[in-house]
Design an enzyme around this catalytic site. Structure first.
Site, PDB file in Angstrom:
ATOM      1  CG  HIS A 532      34.331  38.664  37.495  1.00 19.79           C
ATOM      2  ND1 HIS A 532      35.765  38.176  37.684  1.00 19.79           N
ATOM      3  CD2 HIS A 532      34.648  39.674  36.361  1.00 19.79           C
ATOM      4  CE1 HIS A 532      36.608  39.064  37.296  1.00 19.79           C
ATOM      5  NE2 HIS A 532      35.557  39.617  36.092  1.00 19.79           N
ATOM      6  CG  HIS A 537      34.001  37.929  31.962  1.00 15.11           C
ATOM      7  ND1 HIS A 537      35.019  38.291  31.250  1.00 15.11           N
ATOM      8  CD2 HIS A 537      34.311  38.692  33.130  1.00 15.11           C
ATOM      9  CE1 HIS A 537      36.148  39.183  31.876  1.00 15.11           C
ATOM     10  NE2 HIS A 537      35.392  39.188  33.028  1.00 15.11           N
ATOM     11  CG  HIS A 723      33.974  43.883  34.209  1.00 17.53           C
ATOM     12  ND1 HIS A 723      35.190  44.254  33.946  1.00 17.53           N
ATOM     13  CD2 HIS A 723      34.162  42.391  34.242  1.00 17.53           C
ATOM     14  CE1 HIS A 723      36.259  43.336  33.843  1.00 17.53           C
ATOM     15  NE2 HIS A 723      35.640  42.252  34.245  1.00 17.53           N
ATOM     16  CG  ASN A 727      38.498  42.515  37.041  1.00 26.90           C
ATOM     17  OD1 ASN A 727      38.651  41.630  36.846  1.00 26.90           O
ATOM     18  ND2 ASN A 727      39.232  43.416  36.656  1.00 26.90           N
ATOM     19  CB  ILE A 872      41.338  42.655  32.327  1.00 28.14           C
ATOM     20  CG1 ILE A 872      42.360  41.794  33.042  1.00 28.14           C
ATOM     21  CG2 ILE A 872      40.598  43.346  33.355  1.00 28.14           C
ATOM     22  CD1 ILE A 872      43.346  41.003  32.045  1.00 28.14           C
TER      23      ILE A 872
END
Length: 872
Positions: A532, A537, A723, A727, A872
């Protein structure tokens, strides 16, 4: 013919004489010009003798006749703040006189240049005065009418220069000229006292660098220079400057050595680069950047920051987390208190709709199956359709072998033997099962083993480096058949590797449950930190920084990527401050403690951008094989693999959209090689943003349109669907801690363990005492709830919000319309699959449907929805 007539009427060279504009011009703008010539009012003005300097652009009147262009300017306000200001003005007439001059100044810049001077033409300054024009309403955005005075040979406006004469920043949403030509600004403009240079906004048309209208060339270069900055100074919240730095801001060494963390980025600990903030170093360590505080908050380039709705959603989630954590612990206030019963855990959740808001909504895994431990079939299913569906690999050699250095970490051979699994292979030998592609593995041995001594030194953290072998059944499900638990070699007489197999009695049943819990704990940490955080990110941030620094807002590739970069730098900055920092949420709630970010650096050594596309990733993990006869060019070896099945639909749709888009702007390789901005973006992404891996030979080349399609499709896939899959299922798949603990507090006992008698006498109590404390459970649930929440302003894959950008290009508009329709068809297909009883990994009694790759969602924790970006 019409264009020629317009040129004659305007008395000057028109933009329509440019062959590029003939192919990409906006028909509605042509009709506007025809209409505008008829309604413009001609006024006589005296010859201006003094030139009006606008930075490098001059407004030079060349004829005594001028015309007006009508425009609309939409600005965002904080209505409460504006009401306060006007109240002061009403009570203080002298201040009102001063404020009458406050507002915003705008000037249009022609796309063409004056043939006599060679300089772009600029309109007269048009000013919107707040005290005169502002009508206080409940609307967040207010539109003002404005008139621009231009020479009659002005041509088509290509840019607008904006000066904020107010005392506070303002949000400029859009400027529209003659109801036809649109500038989607969507940006904060700082007061003139903070930023003396005029802000530049270009019209919505896209231009390759070589095709930039002559009147806009210098402005295009200037804008990029200003975004890059000079690499010096402390960045403040009003800045729009993008630069790179290493991860040197995660520790707090001034609080003590316990809170010091190594710098990530460099030969010793390679890492992607982050956005530079420029804060001073700590007193204790000149290599570490001081943490953000009220006097020097975490910097995010102004236009990357959360909008009001997004910020309110996160703040509301934080408030909910505080409430959910505070009240349950009025009676459970001991930091390390163990869970005494499963009832304690179940009481954290609401059991009916009208129960107290101080309890959590039951996650899907609880509401559908209230069993206390993870069943074997569910364990296998979640590796394909759970929170972390990207770690499972095909086992191609038995026993598996470590890649770690033998002299440091002991023998590379696994403890698995054929006798451990032979009875679970439906009559096949191990070699036959491998050849028939029936064996799969979750392998966390190398990821965890180097850090176990540090982890296990904590009294409340106990972890193994695990390997789990699965067998693919005739039903298409995965069955766990053996688990290896490894510890670092302590001495030659101590067992460091043991194998746990499916139970044969009550004692081995509980040992098996504990072993599965340790695997899930490994999986939780690997998911959060590697799959993740790192792969989406952190690894995306350099591409975003490089895009802002090198691709003009006019560039078609910037326009394509823009929706997929939204809010990413902000959420990453928040993560550095709260989640991944020393003693932050990750270190507090996961087994990895202070080793957390070093684990991600260790994993980054094996990260490969060329393996981040979905088909390449599936092939790399042995889950698929190339097959040109299949719809997506690959054949899945696990036919019912929900993440891959649904993901390939989205991947292919993205690829088709990108191919149509790229081929429109880049019909051949010459266009690719001659695009200086494009090549600078890709070069800097690799050589600066991923500097520690810049010499790797696997980086894709950028020479052909096909290369660009592959690179862009991968970036959009990572930012959106990958993602989303990693997530937005975190709460529903991870908020029932007994089946997915974020850390364990006890090892699996054997006969020689001093705790073995207590384990045998009360195995359930031993299991519960191995789980995180009740307090940590509620904190974890609160955090997962926030991370899994869609805000009301979420922008989803296939939304048509950005279509106005390509209004003048019917081919591009049609490509986006097709993509939007494909997303709706994908939703229908996923719903159909989730209702198919033959697909056991997504349908069945108590089985949660796999919806993480359903493109749309309502706000909240829905366990579905694919936003455009990592927000997020």
């Amino acid at each position: 013919m019409a264009a020629t007539k317009i040129n004659e009427m305007l008395g000057s060279k028109s933009l329509f004489s440019n062959t590029h504009f003939l192919s990409h011009s906006n028909p509605s703008w042509k009709s506007w010009e025809r209409r505008a010539v008829q309604v413009r009012k001609v006024v006589a003005v005296p010859m201006v003798t003094k030139l009006n300097e606008l930075d490098s652009v001059r407004s030079i009147p060349k004829t005594p006749t001028q015309s007006t262009l009508s425009g609309q300017v939409t600005v965002g306000y904080d209505v409460k703040e504006k009401m306060k200001e006007l109240m002061v003005q009403w009570w203080d007439s002298s201040k009102a006189a001063i404020d009458a001059r406050r507002g915003v100044s705008l000037q249009l810049v022609s796309s063409d240049v004056d043939p006599r001077t060679g300089k772009p033409m600029v309109s007269k300054e048009a000013i919107i005065e707040w005290s005169r024009d502002l009508n206080i309403t409940g609307d967040k955005f207010i539109t003002h009418n404005v008139q621009f005075l231009v020479d009659t040979n002005f041509g088509e406006p290509g840019a607008v220069l904006v000066t904020n004469k107010d005392q506070k920043e303002l949000f400029l949403k859009s400027v529209t000229i003659e109801d036809s030509l649109r500038f989607d600004c969507e940006s904060w403009v700082q007061p003139e006292k903070l930023l003396s240079k005029k802000r530049i906004f270009f019209c919505n048309k896209a231009f390759l660098p070589s095709e930039t209208p002559v009147g806009l060339k210098e402005l295009r270069k200037r804008e990029l220079r200003e975004l890059r900055g000079n690499g010096d100074g402390v960045r403040v919240s009003s800045d729009r400057i993008y630069d790179y730095d290493v991860y040197n801001d995660l520790g707090h060494p001034d609080k003590g050595t316990k809170f010091a963390r190594p710098v990530l980025g460099g030969e010793r600990r390679p890492y992607p680069r982050r956005c530079r903030t420029g804060r001073p170093s700590t007193n204790s360590d000149p290599k570490s950047e001081a943490p953000a505080d009220e006097s020097m908050p975490m910097y995010v380039p102004r236009d990357e920051a959360f909008g009001d709705v997004k910020r309110q959603t996160v703040d509301a989630g934080s408030w909910k987390a505080m409430v959910n954590n505070f009240f349950p612990f009025l009676k459970h206030s001991t930091e390390g208190e163990a869970v005494s019963s499963f009832a304690d855990i179940n009481n954290l959740y609401k059991h009916c709709r009208n129960q107290s808001h101080l309890k959590f909504d039951p996650p899907n895994i609880v509401s559908r199956d209230a069993s206390c431990c993870l069943r074997d079939d569910e364990f296998g299913r979640l590796t394909l359709a759970g929170m972390n569906p990207v770690s499972i690999e095909r086992l191609e050699a038995f026993p598996p072998v470590s890649k770690l250095e033998t002299s440091v970490y002991g023998p590379q051979e696994s403890a698995f033997r054929e006798e451990h699994i032979i009875s679970q292979l439906d009559g096949m030998s191990v070699q036959q099962a491998i050849e028939n592609k029936k064996l799969f593995i979750l392998d966390y041995h190398d990821a965890y083993l180097p850090f176990l001594n540090s982890i296990n030194a904590h009294p409340d953290r106990k972890a193994y480096a695990t390997r789990t072998i699965f067998f693919l059944t005739h039903l298409g499900t995965l069955k766990p058949i053996a688990i290896e638990l490894s510890l670092p070699p302590m001495n030659p007489y101590m067992q460091t590797k043991r194998v746990i197999t499916p139970p044969v009695d009550a004692t081995t049943c509980w040992q098996w449950q504990l072993a599965k819990a340790h695997v899930c704990s490994n999986d939780s940490g690997a998911h959060e930190l590697i799959q993740h955080w790192l792969r989406t990110h952190a690894c995306m941030e350099p591409f975003i920084i490089a895009a802002r620094r090198n691709l003009s807002a006019m560039h078609p590739i910037h326009k394509l990527l823009h929706p997929h970069m939204r809010y990413t730098l902000d959420i990453n900055a928040r993560a550095r401050e709260l989640l991944i920092s020393a003693d932050g949420i990750i270190e507090s709630l996961f087994s990895t403690k202070e080793s957390s970010m070093e684990i991600t650096s260790f994993a980054y050594r094996n990260w490969r951008f060329d393996m981040e596309s979905l088909p390449a990733d599936l092939i790399r993990r042995g889950i698929a094989e190339p097959d040109p006869t299949e719809p997506h060019g690959i054949k899945l070896l696990i036919q019912d693999y929900p993440y891959a099945n649904d993901g390939l639909l989205i991947w292919s749709a993205i690829e088709r959209l990108v191919k149509d888009y790229v081929n429109f702007y880049y019909p051949d390789s010459i266009r690719i090689r001659s695009d200086l901005e494009l090549n600078a973006w890709y070069y800097e992404s690799i050589n600066v943003g991923h500097a520690d891996l810049r010499h790797e030979t696997w980086w894709p080349k950028l020479s052909t349109p096909e290369d660009l399609v592959s690179i862009l499709t991968t970036l959009i896939w990572i930012s959106s669907a990958e993602h989303a899959a990693l997530n937005f299922g975190q709460y529903h798949y991870g908020a029932y801690v007994p089946v997915r603990p974020s850390y364990m507090r006890r090892l699996v006992p054997d006969e020689e363990d001093p705790d073995y008698p207590s384990f045998v006498s009360d195995p359930e109590g031993y299991f519960l005492s191995s789980l995180p404390s009740l307090k940590d459970m509620t904190v974890l649930m609160s955090v997962l709830d926030i991370l899994s929440t869609h805000s009301a302003d979420e922008e989803y894959l296939g939304d048509q919000k950005e279509l106005s950008t390509w209004k003048g290009n019917p081919e591009i508009t049609e490509a986006f319309n097709r993509f939007s329709m494909e997303m709706r068809e994908i939703e229908k297909e996923v719903e159909k699959r989730n209702s198919d009883p033959k697909l056991r990994n997504r349908c069945g009694a108590g089985v949660s449907p796999y919806q993480l790759l359903v493109p749309s969602s309502e706000p909240g924790v829905s366990c579905r929805g694919v936003p455009n970006s990592i927000s997020i």
